[in-house]
Design a protein around this motif. Structure first.
Motif, PDB file in Angstrom:
ATOM      1  N   SER A  35      55.713  40.021  50.078  1.00 58.17           N
ATOM      2  CA  SER A  35      56.191  40.704  51.285  1.00 58.17           C
ATOM      3  C   SER A  35      54.818  40.693  52.208  1.00 58.17           C
ATOM      4  N   ILE A  39      55.237  39.585  56.199  1.00 59.85           N
ATOM      5  CA  ILE A  39      54.891  40.307  57.255  1.00 59.85           C
ATOM      6  C   ILE A  39      53.826  39.715  58.194  1.00 59.85           C
ATOM      7  N   ASP A  52      60.446  44.673  53.322  1.00 54.53           N
ATOM      8  CA  ASP A  52      59.317  44.401  54.140  1.00 54.53           C
ATOM      9  C   ASP A  52      59.204  45.541  55.523  1.00 54.53           C
TER      10      ASP A  52
END
Length: 329
Positions: A35, A39, A52
């Motif tokens: 994640s 990002i 996310d």
């Protein structure tokens, strides 16, 4: 000795996070790292997942922590090289960039969703308005950094009368008021989908006014008849989505629900929602002090610690109601 124990603690936490062995919650750690990679790595083509979005929002609560980690690293380097003359400070552009970095990540996600949404649709409008919320945090961060720099210049005698500090303070107050109130409004109206009235109006209608049902004529140019026109709906949805919307709208129309909440609630305790809205407003205003140099939180007894504790609670509360909204709708 305490300094080296603190350094070893930082190294141990980072090492456990990237440990490849299938121990210590390996699956959760890999999902967390994945994640973070999605990002941080800029991409306008890949979809943005709800996990996310929640993770990026949590990172915005840790914005000040990134600048603090830079100070910690600077102090460790100074101690390792025994350089007592070096000064570690975040009153520079690098410190402001580190604080702004989580908001830039979340802003990129909003732009990604805006570009992938249908043009002139309600979804595109919502993502654009959400992007404005995160963009409004940059003036607060920049003005705080400018104020710290102006204070340094004033103490050095460059600006003895403090003419630079006065306009910066006025702009900072305006930027903080807009960012805090707009962020609070977005928490309640969109992230939690609260603020519904029994007449059908809701807080989200301020940014996204409801579109009247109808159809728009669209010209269809064929080979045989180029003057034919076909009326199609403004927004095409799948049968499952249309059924879900009809079910929700019928529930709204038939059910009586607590004032300024919403028809579908997953938690039985109604007072919890009202308390969450009140607490979120207070903590939204309080957390802004952490980004400011006007209010010396670090000089208060455990001021920074308790402010971080309050922000952890606010983000925990926000996450629960954010997921509750998804389950309810």
């Amino acid at each position: 000795m305490k300094t080296w124990l603190a350094l070893l603690t930082y190294i141990a936490v980072a090492g456990i996070l990237v440990l490849p062995q299938r121990i210590l919650c390996h699956t959760v750690r890999m999902q967390f790292l994945g994640s973070l990679i999605r990002i941080v790595v800029p991409s306008m083509a890949n979809p943005v997942f709800l996990s996310d979005i929640i993770m990026a929002d949590i990172l915005t609560s840790c914005a000040r922590t990134f600048a603090d980690l830079r100070l910690v690293a600077c102090q460790f380097v100074s101690l390792a090289w025994r350089n007592e003359s070096s000064t570690c400070s975040d009153a520079d552009m690098a410190g402001a960039l580190l604080v702004a970095m989580p908001y830039a990540f979340r802003l990129r996600q909003c732009i990604n969703e805006y570009l992938n949404a249908a043009p002139d649709s309600a979804e595109a409008t919502r993502h654009f308005a959400n992007a404005v919320k995160y963009a409004s945090s940059f003036p607060v961060i920049c003005l705080s950094a400018m104020h710290r720099r102006a204070e340094i210049e004033a103490s050095a005698g460059v600006d003895k009368l403090g003419w630079t500090l006065r306009p910066i303070f006025g702009l900072w107050v305006f930027a903080v008021a807009f960012n805090s109130l707009y962020s609070y409004y977005w928490d309640v109206a969109f992230d939690w989908n609260l603020g519904h009235s029994r007449s059908g109006w809701k807080l989200a209608d301020i940014v996204m006014p409801p579109v009247s049902a109808g159809s728009a004529p669209v010209s269809v140019l064929g080979a045989a008849d180029k003057t034919a026109e076909l009326a199609i709906p403004r927004e095409l949805v799948s049968p499952a989505e249309a059924l879900a919307r009809d079910t929700y709208e019928s529930t709204m129309a038939k059910r009586s629900f607590p004032r300024w909440l919403r028809p579908c609630l997953r938690f039985a305790w109604i007072w919890l929602y009202y308390a969450a809205m009140a607490i979120d407003f207070l903590l939204r205003i309080t957390w802004t002090m952490k980004l400011s140099s006007y209010i010396r939180i670090d000089q208060m007894a455990f001021g920074g610690f308790w402010l971080n504790v309050l922000e952890v609670y606010r983000r925990w509360q926000w996450t629960f109601l954010r997921i509750e909204k998804e389950a309810a709708l």
